[in-house]
Design a protein around this motif. Sequence first.
Motif, PDB file in Angstrom:
ATOM      1  N   PHE A 179       0.837  -1.205   0.000  1.00 30.03           N
ATOM      2  CA  PHE A 179       0.000   0.000   0.000  1.00 30.03           C
ATOM      3  C   PHE A 179       0.869   1.251   0.000  1.00 30.03           C
ATOM      4  N   ASN A 180       0.592   2.187  -0.908  1.00 31.25           N
ATOM      5  CA  ASN A 180       1.333   3.439  -0.896  1.00 31.25           C
ATOM      6  C   ASN A 180       0.720   4.389   0.148  1.00 31.25           C
ATOM      7  N   ALA A 181       1.265   5.619   0.214  1.00 32.82           N
ATOM      8  CA  ALA A 181       0.825   6.537   1.274  1.00 32.82           C
ATOM      9  C   ALA A 181      -0.666   6.859   1.164  1.00 32.82           C
ATOM     10  N   ALA A 182      -1.131   7.128  -0.068  1.00 36.30           N
ATOM     11  CA  ALA A 182      -2.547   7.474  -0.242  1.00 36.30           C
ATOM     12  C   ALA A 182      -3.434   6.279   0.117  1.00 36.30           C
ATOM     13  N   GLU A 183      -3.014   5.094  -0.262  1.00 37.90           N
ATOM     14  CA  GLU A 183      -3.821   3.903   0.056  1.00 37.90           C
ATOM     15  C   GLU A 183      -3.839   3.624   1.559  1.00 37.90           C
ATOM     16  N   THR A 184      -2.766   4.005   2.243  1.00 35.84           N
ATOM     17  CA  THR A 184      -2.752   3.860   3.698  1.00 35.84           C
ATOM     18  C   THR A 184      -3.831   4.754   4.311  1.00 35.84           C
ATOM     19  N   VAL A 185      -3.948   5.977   3.783  1.00 34.80           N
ATOM     20  CA  VAL A 185      -5.010   6.867   4.245  1.00 34.80           C
ATOM     21  C   VAL A 185      -6.377   6.271   3.902  1.00 34.80           C
ATOM     22  N   ASP A 186      -6.487   5.722   2.702  1.00 34.11           N
ATOM     23  CA  ASP A 186      -7.774   5.126   2.290  1.00 34.11           C
ATOM     24  C   ASP A 186      -8.185   4.011   3.259  1.00 34.11           C
ATOM     25  N   LEU A 187      -7.223   3.241   3.721  1.00 35.57           N
ATOM     26  CA  LEU A 187      -7.550   2.176   4.674  1.00 35.57           C
ATOM     27  C   LEU A 187      -8.028   2.759   6.003  1.00 35.57           C
ATOM     28  N   LEU A 188      -7.448   3.913   6.349  1.00 33.86           N
ATOM     29  CA  LEU A 188      -7.824   4.524   7.630  1.00 33.86           C
ATOM     30  C   LEU A 188      -9.208   5.165   7.599  1.00 33.86           C
ATOM     31  N   ILE A 189      -9.869   5.130   6.450  1.00 33.09           N
ATOM     32  CA  ILE A 189     -11.274   5.550   6.392  1.00 33.09           C
ATOM     33  C   ILE A 189     -12.069   4.725   7.405  1.00 33.09           C
ATOM     34  N   SER A 190     -11.573   3.513   7.658  1.00 32.77           N
ATOM     35  CA  SER A 190     -12.220   2.657   8.658  1.00 32.77           C
ATOM     36  C   SER A 190     -12.343   3.343  10.011  1.00 32.77           C
ATOM     37  N   HIS A 191     -11.443   4.246  10.325  1.00 32.55           N
ATOM     38  CA  HIS A 191     -11.498   4.878  11.645  1.00 32.55           C
ATOM     39  C   HIS A 191     -12.651   5.877  11.771  1.00 32.55           C
ATOM     40  N   THR A 192     -13.387   6.098  10.686  1.00 32.79           N
ATOM     41  CA  THR A 192     -14.588   6.920  10.810  1.00 32.79           C
ATOM     42  C   THR A 192     -15.710   6.139  11.500  1.00 32.79           C
ATOM     43  N   VAL A 193     -15.536   4.835  11.632  1.00 32.69           N
ATOM     44  CA  VAL A 193     -16.519   4.015  12.357  1.00 32.69           C
ATOM     45  C   VAL A 193     -15.809   3.237  13.461  1.00 32.69           C
ATOM     46  N   ALA A 194     -14.977   3.961  14.242  1.00 30.48           N
ATOM     47  CA  ALA A 194     -14.143   3.243  15.197  1.00 30.48           C
ATOM     48  C   ALA A 194     -14.156   3.879  16.578  1.00 30.48           C
ATOM     49  N   GLY A 195     -13.847   3.046  17.532  1.00 27.89           N
ATOM     50  CA  GLY A 195     -13.644   3.516  18.893  1.00 27.89           C
ATOM     51  C   GLY A 195     -12.541   2.698  19.526  1.00 27.89           C
ATOM     52  N   GLN A 196     -12.165   3.059  20.719  1.00 25.20           N
ATOM     53  CA  GLN A 196     -11.105   2.321  21.406  1.00 25.20           C
ATOM     54  C   GLN A 196     -11.579   1.885  22.778  1.00 25.20           C
ATOM     55  N   GLU A 197     -11.009   0.811  23.241  1.00 22.71           N
ATOM     56  CA  GLU A 197     -11.267   0.370  24.614  1.00 22.71           C
ATOM     57  C   GLU A 197      -9.979   0.019  25.336  1.00 22.71           C
ATOM     58  N   HIS A 198      -8.870  -0.011  24.588  1.00 15.56           N
ATOM     59  CA  HIS A 198      -7.655  -0.567  25.180  1.00 15.56           C
ATOM     60  C   HIS A 198      -6.483   0.397  25.269  1.00 15.56           C
ATOM     61  N   ILE A 199      -6.621   1.607  24.700  1.00 13.24           N
ATOM     62  CA  ILE A 199      -5.550   2.601  24.835  1.00 13.24           C
ATOM     63  C   ILE A 199      -5.741   3.294  26.186  1.00 13.24           C
TER      64      ILE A 199
END
Length: 363
Positions: A179-199
């Motif tokens: 994955f190049n830099a732009a595709e890495t950002v594209d994958l992080l689109i997932s974080h628009t539906v994300a939360g954390q419980e362990h940090i």
Amino acid sequence: MLSKYFVSLFTLVVAVMAAPAKRASCSNGRTASNPKCCVWYDVLDDIQQNLFEGGQCGSHESLRLTFHDAIAFSPNLTRHGQFGGGDGSIMAFAQIETATVANTGVDEIVELQRPFALKHNVSFGDFSLARRLEQLRGRPRLQFLAGRSNISQPAPDGLIPEPKDSVDSILLRMGDAGFNAAETVDLLISHTVAGQEHIDTVSIRVYRRGTPLDSTPSTFDAQFFVETLLNGTAFPGTGPHLGEVESPLAGELRLQSDFVLARDPRTACEWQSFVTNRDLMALKFQIVMAKLAVLGQNPFTLTDCSEVIPNPPPAPANIRVAQLPAGKTLQDIQGSCPSCPSRPSARLLARPRPLPASLFPRN
Ligand code: HEM
Ligand SMILES: *[C@@H]1O[C@H](CO)[C@@H](O)[C@H](O)[C@H]1NC(C)=O
Ligand SMILES: *[C@@H]1O[C@H](CO)[C@@H](O)[C@H](O)[C@H]1NC(C)=O
Ligand SMILES: *[C@@H]1O[C@H](CO)[C@@H](O)[C@H](O)[C@H]1NC(C)=O
Ligand SMILES: *[C@@H]1O[C@H](CO)[C@@H](O)[C@H](O)[C@H]1NC(C)=O
């Protein structure tokens, strides 16, 4: 570049090969273009009814699991004579793989899903891909290719990016996986539906069901991309914790990795491009997820069973452009894309979005 074209070419060929003249009959009067897809209707029926008490939960965790299972693909390790992952091994070797720091929390979803994969006799690698987004508002349609081998080995540790990692280290790892830099950002689109419980494990006690990474964690909108550009002002709980930086909104947690990727010249332009174009964001996510799903696989041997995944309803019109959260102005946006105006202000709705009264209910 080359690999991107390969993926779309493969996908096309697979789709053509998987289209026999007659449709196969599946359970409950349903049909599929390939008889191998029928089992997935039964799997989806079963998990809708019986996984997570009525199928209301688990979309977020399943999506994260898809990434963690797939990204352990490493041509670099293969070149160094070591096993290079990419075979859907998390479910088979959960005790080994989910014991790593990067996989904290992934064990729960693996344990919940495994009995369903065993019951329907489908491969573990396919299963982690079958259900990912169904509960999320505005979700795009994702391709689902089935037929991964069930034979796998434990993935080596250290291949999943962590929130404390630098942009250099994340892009190096993602580049190794293809994955190049732009595709890495594209994958992080997932974080628009994300939360954390362990940090931060203290905040979650305050907000009961985890701390979201944006103000709309159940909606597939672009809020994540504008909110990560805002100046961080406070920690939602007792931060800082490892991998956490100040967030702009009460009740929202910001990962350090999201913060630095939003501001690095290599990734900032792709990041900013989604703020005013949610539909582009959804399209990029479809493309990059199709690539993620076949990492380390030969797509020619897989069967396109996308049709068994129900069609998402159309995205609501009011999420097409992100909104500034209440109390924020365009002055609070920290833009870093060198080739475009420093603030993605032209079309960003300056009308503040009121924060939900109940702190971010999550699916
Ligand atoms: C730089 C790469 C990434 C890093 C450092 C990262 C890190 C994290 C962390 C630390 C969490 C919180 C987990 C918890 O405490 O429970 C999280 C949540 C999540 N991540 Fe990522 N992530 C990355 C990329 C991705 C990708 C590529 C995907 C999917 C394609 C993804 C999907 C998710 C989802 C859906 C959640 C929410 C899980 C839930 O709400 O239970 N992440 N991520
Ligand atoms: C490749 O693997 C070697 C050995 O594990 C490691 O030292 C190196 O940093 C890796 N390089 C990349 C680009 O991942
Ligand atoms: C997949 O492998 C696991 C062991 O890792 C086994 O328990 C399961 O029955 C296998 N499933 C199929 C469909 O072969
Ligand atoms: C389960 O799947 C495996 C591999 O596809 C197959 O060899 C086996 O016969 C199947 N078992 C049952 C009970 O259908
Ligand atoms: C960002 O917020 C900090 C407080 O955390 C403040 O001191 C600083 O002036 C703000 N910067 C901008 C550019 O608004």
